[in-house]
Motif scaffolding. Structure first.
Motif, PDB file in Angstrom:
ATOM      1  N   ASN A  58      33.411  88.114  49.661  1.00  0.00           N
ATOM      2  CA  ASN A  58      34.714  88.786  49.643  1.00  0.00           C
ATOM      3  C   ASN A  58      35.868  87.793  49.757  1.00  0.00           C
ATOM      4  OD1 ASN A  58      35.285  88.423  52.431  1.00  0.00           O
ATOM      5  ND2 ASN A  58      34.196  90.297  52.968  1.00  0.00           N
ATOM      6  N   GLY A  59      37.082  88.357  49.600  1.00  0.00           N
ATOM      7  CA  GLY A  59      38.285  87.536  49.603  1.00  0.00           C
ATOM      8  C   GLY A  59      38.774  87.164  50.985  1.00  0.00           C
ATOM      9  N   VAL A  65      19.022  96.837  60.297  1.00  0.00           N
ATOM     10  CA  VAL A  65      18.834  96.696  58.855  1.00  0.00           C
ATOM     11  C   VAL A  65      20.149  96.241  58.237  1.00  0.00           C
ATOM     12  CG1 VAL A  65      18.183  97.826  56.700  1.00  0.00           C
ATOM     13  CG2 VAL A  65      17.050  98.472  58.838  1.00  0.00           C
ATOM     14  N   GLY A  95      30.083 100.440  56.967  1.00  0.00           N
ATOM     15  CA  GLY A  95      31.141 101.095  56.196  1.00  0.00           C
ATOM     16  C   GLY A  95      30.821 102.518  55.779  1.00  0.00           C
ATOM     17  N   ILE A 132      33.933  84.894  44.636  1.00  0.00           N
ATOM     18  CA  ILE A 132      33.054  86.077  44.547  1.00  0.00           C
ATOM     19  C   ILE A 132      31.577  85.715  44.452  1.00  0.00           C
ATOM     20  CG2 ILE A 132      34.828  87.624  43.591  1.00  0.00           C
ATOM     21  CD1 ILE A 132      33.438  87.385  40.873  1.00  0.00           C
ATOM     22  N   ALA A 165      23.173  98.572  56.542  1.00  0.00           N
ATOM     23  CA  ALA A 165      22.878  98.183  55.155  1.00  0.00           C
ATOM     24  C   ALA A 165      24.039  98.495  54.218  1.00  0.00           C
ATOM     25  CB  ALA A 165      21.592  98.863  54.695  1.00  0.00           C
ATOM     26  N   ALA A 194      14.242  97.016  53.599  1.00  0.00           N
ATOM     27  CA  ALA A 194      13.728  98.232  54.231  1.00  0.00           C
ATOM     28  C   ALA A 194      13.711  99.347  53.195  1.00  0.00           C
ATOM     29  CB  ALA A 194      14.616  98.618  55.406  1.00  0.00           C
ATOM     30  N   LEU A 239      16.662  92.704  59.487  1.00  0.00           N
ATOM     31  CA  LEU A 239      16.012  92.686  58.178  1.00  0.00           C
ATOM     32  C   LEU A 239      17.089  92.647  57.101  1.00  0.00           C
ATOM     33  CD1 LEU A 239      13.456  95.578  58.827  1.00  0.00           C
ATOM     34  CD2 LEU A 239      12.967  93.101  58.842  1.00  0.00           C
ATOM     35  N   PRO A 290      38.743  96.830  54.024  1.00  0.00           N
ATOM     36  CA  PRO A 290      38.119  97.541  55.152  1.00  0.00           C
ATOM     37  C   PRO A 290      37.362  96.740  56.208  1.00  0.00           C
ATOM     38  CG  PRO A 290      36.785  97.804  53.181  1.00  0.00           C
ATOM     39  CD  PRO A 290      37.985  96.999  52.781  1.00  0.00           C
ATOM     40  N   PHE A 291      37.103  95.427  56.041  1.00  0.00           N
ATOM     41  CA  PHE A 291      36.097  94.873  56.959  1.00  0.00           C
ATOM     42  C   PHE A 291      36.539  94.765  58.410  1.00  0.00           C
ATOM     43  CE2 PHE A 291      37.080  90.400  55.185  1.00  0.00           C
ATOM     44  CZ  PHE A 291      37.631  89.887  56.357  1.00  0.00           C
ATOM     45  N   GLY A 315      18.666  90.154  51.093  1.00  0.00           N
ATOM     46  CA  GLY A 315      19.100  88.958  50.372  1.00  0.00           C
ATOM     47  C   GLY A 315      18.602  87.677  51.024  1.00  0.00           C
TER      48      GLY A 315
HETATM   49  P1  FDA Z   1      27.790  94.932  53.838  1.00  0.00           P
HETATM   50  O1  FDA Z   1      27.750  95.433  52.439  1.00  0.00           O
HETATM   51  O2  FDA Z   1      28.684  93.813  54.162  1.00  0.00           O
HETATM   52  O3  FDA Z   1      26.334  94.481  54.276  1.00  0.00           O
HETATM   53  C1  FDA Z   1      25.184  95.220  53.984  1.00  0.00           C
HETATM   54  C2  FDA Z   1      24.005  94.266  53.946  1.00  0.00           C
HETATM   55  O4  FDA Z   1      22.793  95.023  53.985  1.00  0.00           O
HETATM   56  C3  FDA Z   1      23.939  93.399  52.703  1.00  0.00           C
HETATM   57  O5  FDA Z   1      23.716  92.069  53.084  1.00  0.00           O
HETATM   58  C4  FDA Z   1      22.746  93.975  51.929  1.00  0.00           C
HETATM   59  O6  FDA Z   1      22.049  92.992  51.178  1.00  0.00           O
HETATM   60  C5  FDA Z   1      21.884  94.506  53.042  1.00  0.00           C
HETATM   61  N1  FDA Z   1      21.000  95.612  52.655  1.00  0.00           N
HETATM   62  C6  FDA Z   1      21.332  96.697  51.924  1.00  0.00           C
HETATM   63  N2  FDA Z   1      20.272  97.530  51.831  1.00  0.00           N
HETATM   64  C7  FDA Z   1      19.258  96.956  52.515  1.00  0.00           C
HETATM   65  C8  FDA Z   1      17.907  97.329  52.775  1.00  0.00           C
HETATM   66  N3  FDA Z   1      17.410  98.486  52.310  1.00  0.00           N
HETATM   67  N4  FDA Z   1      17.131  96.488  53.511  1.00  0.00           N
HETATM   68  C9  FDA Z   1      17.635  95.322  53.973  1.00  0.00           C
HETATM   69  N5  FDA Z   1      18.906  94.907  53.751  1.00  0.00           N
HETATM   70  C10 FDA Z   1      19.707  95.727  53.039  1.00  0.00           C
HETATM   71  N6  FDA Z   1      37.011  93.600  52.418  1.00  0.00           N
HETATM   72  C11 FDA Z   1      38.048  93.147  53.168  1.00  0.00           C
HETATM   73  O7  FDA Z   1      38.293  93.675  54.265  1.00  0.00           O
HETATM   74  N7  FDA Z   1      38.814  92.095  52.715  1.00  0.00           N
HETATM   75  C12 FDA Z   1      38.590  91.508  51.501  1.00  0.00           C
HETATM   76  O8  FDA Z   1      39.296  90.561  51.128  1.00  0.00           O
HETATM   77  C13 FDA Z   1      37.522  92.003  50.698  1.00  0.00           C
HETATM   78  N8  FDA Z   1      37.276  91.484  49.455  1.00  0.00           N
HETATM   79  C14 FDA Z   1      36.139  91.853  48.764  1.00  0.00           C
HETATM   80  C15 FDA Z   1      35.791  91.211  47.589  1.00  0.00           C
HETATM   81  C16 FDA Z   1      34.588  91.516  46.946  1.00  0.00           C
HETATM   82  C17 FDA Z   1      34.226  90.815  45.659  1.00  0.00           C
HETATM   83  C18 FDA Z   1      33.715  92.489  47.505  1.00  0.00           C
HETATM   84  C19 FDA Z   1      32.409  92.827  46.851  1.00  0.00           C
HETATM   85  C20 FDA Z   1      34.062  93.132  48.675  1.00  0.00           C
HETATM   86  C21 FDA Z   1      35.268  92.837  49.313  1.00  0.00           C
HETATM   87  N9  FDA Z   1      35.618  93.449  50.513  1.00  0.00           N
HETATM   88  C22 FDA Z   1      36.714  93.026  51.214  1.00  0.00           C
HETATM   89  C23 FDA Z   1      34.790  94.547  51.071  1.00  0.00           C
HETATM   90  C24 FDA Z   1      33.912  94.101  52.241  1.00  0.00           C
HETATM   91  O9  FDA Z   1      33.172  92.947  51.912  1.00  0.00           O
HETATM   92  C25 FDA Z   1      32.972  95.266  52.614  1.00  0.00           C
HETATM   93  O10 FDA Z   1      33.788  96.377  52.972  1.00  0.00           O
HETATM   94  C26 FDA Z   1      32.051  94.933  53.761  1.00  0.00           C
HETATM   95  O11 FDA Z   1      31.229  93.829  53.465  1.00  0.00           O
HETATM   96  C27 FDA Z   1      31.174  96.123  54.116  1.00  0.00           C
HETATM   97  O12 FDA Z   1      30.519  95.842  55.333  1.00  0.00           O
HETATM   98  P2  FDA Z   1      29.226  96.634  55.769  1.00  0.00           P
HETATM   99  O13 FDA Z   1      28.884  96.230  57.148  1.00  0.00           O
HETATM  100  O14 FDA Z   1      29.443  98.081  55.505  1.00  0.00           O
HETATM  101  O15 FDA Z   1      28.050  96.198  54.768  1.00  0.00           O
END
Ligand code: FDA
Length: 502
Positions: free
Chosen positions: A114-115, A11, A469, A213, A284, A245, A34, A480-481, A37
């Motif tokens: 993200n950046g 997911v 995360g 962004i 997710a 989901a 799944l 954090p990525f 977006g």
């Molecule tokens: P992430 O959020 O990436 O992915 C989750 C996915 O699951 C999304 O595509 C969402 O649509 C989907 N989803 C959620 N619920 C669902 C459901 N119920 N069913 C199906 N799909 C679902 N970090 C960094 O290290 N360097 C940087 O420069 C930046 N800069 C930055 C800028 C901006 C504007 C943002 C918003 C964020 C950053 N970050 C960042 C943070 C970084 O992007 C973030 O920590 C990670 O994307 C998190 O990764 P995850 O795998 O946790 O989930």
């Protein structure tokens, strides 16, 4: 109708999910991803996949009638946000009382918006945050693997020193130095060869055309170009978009059954399907995964889940702020949207801060320097399940943001007094200098070693995994990525070796 079956379901399609999908596909496990977006690959009528920050349209945000950019105003003028038509756009701002959380929506999750800063945390702080994880294995194997797979690289220094596009970072570096503060180059996943061609006028501008962004049309190695492309290349992975989901239950034979809402471009649910799987990987994100498991526990479909689900949330101590520069100390009308430098004062015993030197790419001189500060805020939020809304609600008070502001203020007060400068009070819609009521780095909710074992296996159920995360307990001290990716690599290696998934 009987549920569609896949041996493994993932997911989401952000960092944790993308690692899971690739490693499952390589192991020969047929996997269905799944993602709620869109797939961002088709140009719209303007020839572009994504819109820019300065001319946002419906592609910018996830079902909003007006954009909700982090900077609300400029010189207190409402010139930044624009009315848009609701659409499954790429950036979401999820609002909870006292805290809103920015997340990416689409195939690639946060990597689309993200950046691109690819930062490996200090080993000492990593061990403080996740003492149960073998740091030797992380720093010898999984951090290098994550950085290589993500395509992290550092801006060529000769170009950085000479280009107008990074003048804003050089100005901030000089001011930090005047205050006795250390700056560091930070790797990024943006293709710096491409960026130099943008600057030379031989490639279509993206980072140099105010794109970030709401997506980058070129240059950024987002997950759809790295992990997810490789996952699809295994021939074992399928990605289904606009598929959210909602519910998870367990059938008598031990398979997991997901209820999945299919969305259209208006956000309407056009059908609700069931998908079953033997092994379920949740990627997710901090908000999405926590909500799915909290809902399952509270509605009784997975009652044995840990009481720790929903706990240990933090926004990585994020604070955004701007400083006003002297009239003669210009930062330039031309600014790359891709950050490459930070002020590193994490070793400060009282107020550790790692501050990204952020661009303010307005296309005009702003006399402002912008920062996203990461602070060591010990406060943690908790999610509760709101049955009436069928949603997880984050409980966070404005008092809980105060330690972040205190730490950021301590560093930037030093910087201001050494340089004879002041804060900007015109950027956040009111007269605040510090914005700590939104974050880019949501972390926690299903913390490693508490809600799961030390490899992300959910407590209470077998073949149910958390990969994203939500595993990190609220703070990691840097963007954090890279850490999310490396932890997912470590977990997948173990799970595929031991658990007989698929
Ligand atoms: P992430 O959020 O990436 O992915 C989750 C996915 O699951 C999304 O595509 C969402 O649509 C989907 N989803 C959620 N619920 C669902 C459901 N119920 N069913 C199906 N799909 C679902 N970090 C960094 O290290 N360097 C940087 O420069 C930046 N800069 C930055 C800028 C901006 C504007 C943002 C918003 C964020 C950053 N970050 C960042 C943070 C970084 O992007 C973030 O920590 C990670 O994307 C998190 O990764 P995850 O795998 O946790 O989930």
């Amino acid at each position: 109708a009987s549920a569609e079956y896949a041996p493994a379901v993932v997911v989401g399609s952000g960092y944790g999910a993308a690692v899971a999908a690739l490693r499952l596909g390589e192991a020969g496990v047929k996997t269905l991803v799944l993602e709620m977006g869109r797939l961002w690959n088709a140009p719209a009528s303007d020839g572009k996949v994504y819109c820019s920050m300065t001319a946002p349209d419906r592609r910018s945000m996830w079902f909003k009638t007006r954009t909700e950019a982090p900077l609300a105003t400029f010189l207190w003028l409402d010139v930044i946000n624009k009315d848009i038509t609701p659409y499954p756009g790429v950036l979401d701002r999820v609002r909870f009382p006292n805290m809103s959380v920015y997340v990416g929506r689409g195939v690639g999750g946060g990597s689309l918006v993200n950046g691109g800063m690819a930062v490996t945390p200090s080993r000492a702080y990593f061990q403080e945050v996740l003492p149960q994880v073998d740091a030797d294995a992380m720093y010898a194997t999984y951090f290098p693997l994550a950085n290589r797979m993500l395509g992290a690289a550092t801006v060529p220094s000769a170009w950085f020193e000479s280009t107008e596009w990074y003048k804003y970072a050089r100005v901030s570096r000089d001011q930090a130095k005047t205050a006795g503060l250390k700056t560091v180059f930070v790797p990024n996943v943006y293709d710096f060869d491409y960026m130099q061609r943008e600057a030379a006028g031989t490639a279509t501008k993206s980072a140099l055309a105010q794109e970030v962004i709401y997506g980058n049309n070129f240059g950024k190695r987002s997950l759809d170009k790295t992990y997810l492309a490789a996952a699809l290349g295994t021939g074992n992975v399928t990605i289904r978009t606009l598929s959210r989901a909602r519910a998870i239950r367990r059938a008598a034979d031990g398979t997991y059954v997901l209820t999945v809402d299919r969305l259209d471009d208006t956000g309407a649910v056009v059908s609700t399907d069931e998908v079953s799987c033997r092994s379920l990987f949740l990627g997710a994100g901090s908000l999405g995964t926590t909500e799915l498991l909290l809902r399952a526990r509270e509605t009784g479909t997975l009652p044995a889940l840990s009481p720790q689900i929903g706990r240990g949330w933090g926004g990585n101590g994020n604070v955004m702020l701007g400083r006003a520069n002297h009239i003669w100390n210009t930062t330039g009308a031309n600014q790359s949207t891709i950050p490459v430098m930070g002020i590193d004062d994490w070793s400060n015993a009282t107020n550790p801060v790692f501050a990204e030197i952020a661009p303010l790419p307005a296309g005009t001189e702003t006399w402002a320097s912008l920062y996203l500060a990461i602070t060591k805020n010990p406060e943690r939020g908790t999610f509760t399940y709101d049955a009436a809304k069928d949603a997880a609600v984050l409980n966070w008070t404005s008092t809980q943001s105060a330690p972040s502001v205190t730490a950021a203020k301590s560093l930037f007060d030093r910087l201001n007094s050494a340089n004879g400068t002041i804060y900007r009070y015109d950027l956040f819609g009111d007269t605040r200098a510090f914005a700590a009521d939104f974050c880019y780095h949501p972390l926690g909710g299903c913390v490693l070693g508490r809600a799961t074992d030390t490899y992300g296996r959910a407590v209470g159920y077998d073949r149910l995994y958390v990969t994203d995360g939500s595993l990190i307990p609220g703070s990691i001290g840097v963007n954090p990525f890279v850490t999310i990716t490396a932890l997912a690599e470590r977990a997948m290696a173990r799970v595929l070796a031991e658990d007989g998934v698929g």
